[in-house]
Motif scaffolding. Structure first.
Motif, PDB file in Angstrom:
ATOM      1  N   HIS A 172      11.322   2.852  11.610  1.00 33.07           N
ATOM      2  CA  HIS A 172      10.006   3.240  12.114  1.00 33.07           C
ATOM      3  C   HIS A 172       8.940   2.262  11.629  1.00 33.07           C
ATOM      4  CE1 HIS A 172      11.106   7.735  12.904  1.00 33.07           C
ATOM      5  NE2 HIS A 172      12.002   6.882  13.389  1.00 33.07           N
ATOM      6  N   ILE A 173       9.027   1.879  10.379  1.00 33.26           N
ATOM      7  CA  ILE A 173       8.052   0.931   9.819  1.00 33.26           C
ATOM      8  C   ILE A 173       8.203  -0.426  10.493  1.00 33.26           C
ATOM      9  CG2 ILE A 173       7.308  -0.288   7.735  1.00 33.26           C
ATOM     10  CD1 ILE A 173       6.515   2.607   7.656  1.00 33.26           C
ATOM     11  N   ARG A 175       0.822  -1.216   0.000  1.00 36.64           N
ATOM     12  CA  ARG A 175       0.000   0.000   0.000  1.00 36.64           C
ATOM     13  C   ARG A 175       0.852   1.260   0.000  1.00 36.64           C
ATOM     14  NH1 ARG A 175      -5.139  -1.579   3.695  1.00 36.64           N
ATOM     15  NH2 ARG A 175      -5.712  -3.394   2.468  1.00 36.64           N
ATOM     16  N   HIS A 176       2.127   1.114  -0.296  1.00 37.92           N
ATOM     17  CA  HIS A 176       3.073   2.226  -0.435  1.00 37.92           C
ATOM     18  C   HIS A 176       3.227   3.037   0.855  1.00 37.92           C
ATOM     19  CE1 HIS A 176       2.957   1.188  -4.624  1.00 37.92           C
ATOM     20  NE2 HIS A 176       1.658   1.427  -4.671  1.00 37.92           N
ATOM     21  N   LYS A 179      -0.787   5.716  11.756  1.00 44.52           N
ATOM     22  CA  LYS A 179      -1.020   5.825  10.308  1.00 44.52           C
ATOM     23  C   LYS A 179      -1.050   4.434   9.674  1.00 44.52           C
ATOM     24  CE  LYS A 179      -1.367   8.190   6.474  1.00 44.52           C
ATOM     25  NZ  LYS A 179      -2.618   8.809   6.115  1.00 44.52           N
ATOM     26  N   LEU A 180      -0.128   3.571  10.082  1.00 46.04           N
ATOM     27  CA  LEU A 180      -0.043   2.223   9.531  1.00 46.04           C
ATOM     28  C   LEU A 180      -1.270   1.400   9.913  1.00 46.04           C
ATOM     29  CD1 LEU A 180       1.897   0.451   7.883  1.00 46.04           C
ATOM     30  CD2 LEU A 180       2.889  -0.305  10.020  1.00 46.04           C
ATOM     31  N   SER A 181      -1.660   1.435  11.162  1.00 46.90           N
ATOM     32  CA  SER A 181      -2.811   0.638  11.593  1.00 46.90           C
ATOM     33  C   SER A 181      -4.101   1.137  10.948  1.00 46.90           C
ATOM     34  CB  SER A 181      -2.933   0.624  13.114  1.00 46.90           C
ATOM     35  OG  SER A 181      -3.132   1.915  13.619  1.00 46.90           O
TER      36      SER A 181
END
Length: 183
Positions: free
Chosen positions: A130-131, A120-121, A169-171
């Motif tokens: 961080h990711i 999903r970029h 943001k990721l969740s």
């Protein structure tokens, strides 16, 4: 140009293979014998500055349909860029999980979250650490471990607030229902 094959319709051996169009046509009866032929050769072109580059498009081995290899050509230092990214992610996530005393089940789950984020970029413009940390923290929350965001922040020496923003943001982007801490 004859390819050595025979036409299934008329039996003629006069088959013209056009790699530019990606087809094989019988010159006797006009039947299209093959289409969408994928070329597995590497061609190079020279730009105005004298540098060479390849012509064509690399098709990944995990792509849906199409060729699995573009000749023997590999991008970069022998592997595809996506493969390098995934290997670095697996190593980084595994290392972080080891530091948190988490089993391989957790690192595999976090790695799968990373692959979803990559698809999903979500990795663009963000630091890898961080990711990785956000993926591990999502795993900890969904699996119900006692690890807190500050634990990961301390290990990686990352600002807890930056890590929290990446995690949120990721969740949200991955639509993961995260249980509250203490449930």
């Amino acid at each position: 140009m004859s390819s050595g094959h025979k036409c299934k319709n008329c039996g003629s051996a006069d088959i013209e293979v056009d790699s530019a169009r990606g087809d094989a046509v019988c010159t006797n009866c006009g039947s299209v014998l093959e289409d969408n032929i994928i070329v597995s050769e590497v061609q190079f072109e020279e730009n105005a500055h004298g540098a060479s580059s390849t012509v064509g498009q690399f098709v990944s081995a995990d792509s849906k349909g199409g060729a699995t290899i573009y000749g023997k050509f590999q991008v970069g230092v022998g592997t595809e860029s996506r493969e390098v990214t995934l290997k670095k992610a697996r190593d980084g996530i595994t290392h972080l999980c080891h530091q948190l005393h988490l089993t391989s089940h957790y690192s595999e789950t976090a790695y799968n979250f990373f692959k979803m984020a990559l698809g999903r970029h979500m990795t663009r413009g963000r630091k890898n650490s961080h990711i990785y940390a956000a993926c591990v923290y999502i795993t900890c929350r969904t699996e119900g471990t006692s690890h807190l965001l500050i634990d990961i922040s301390d290990i990686l020496q990352i600002c807890c607030y930056e890590l929290g923003r990446t995690y949120l943001k990721l969740s949200q982007t991955l639509c993961i229902n995260i249980p509250s801490v203490g449930e």
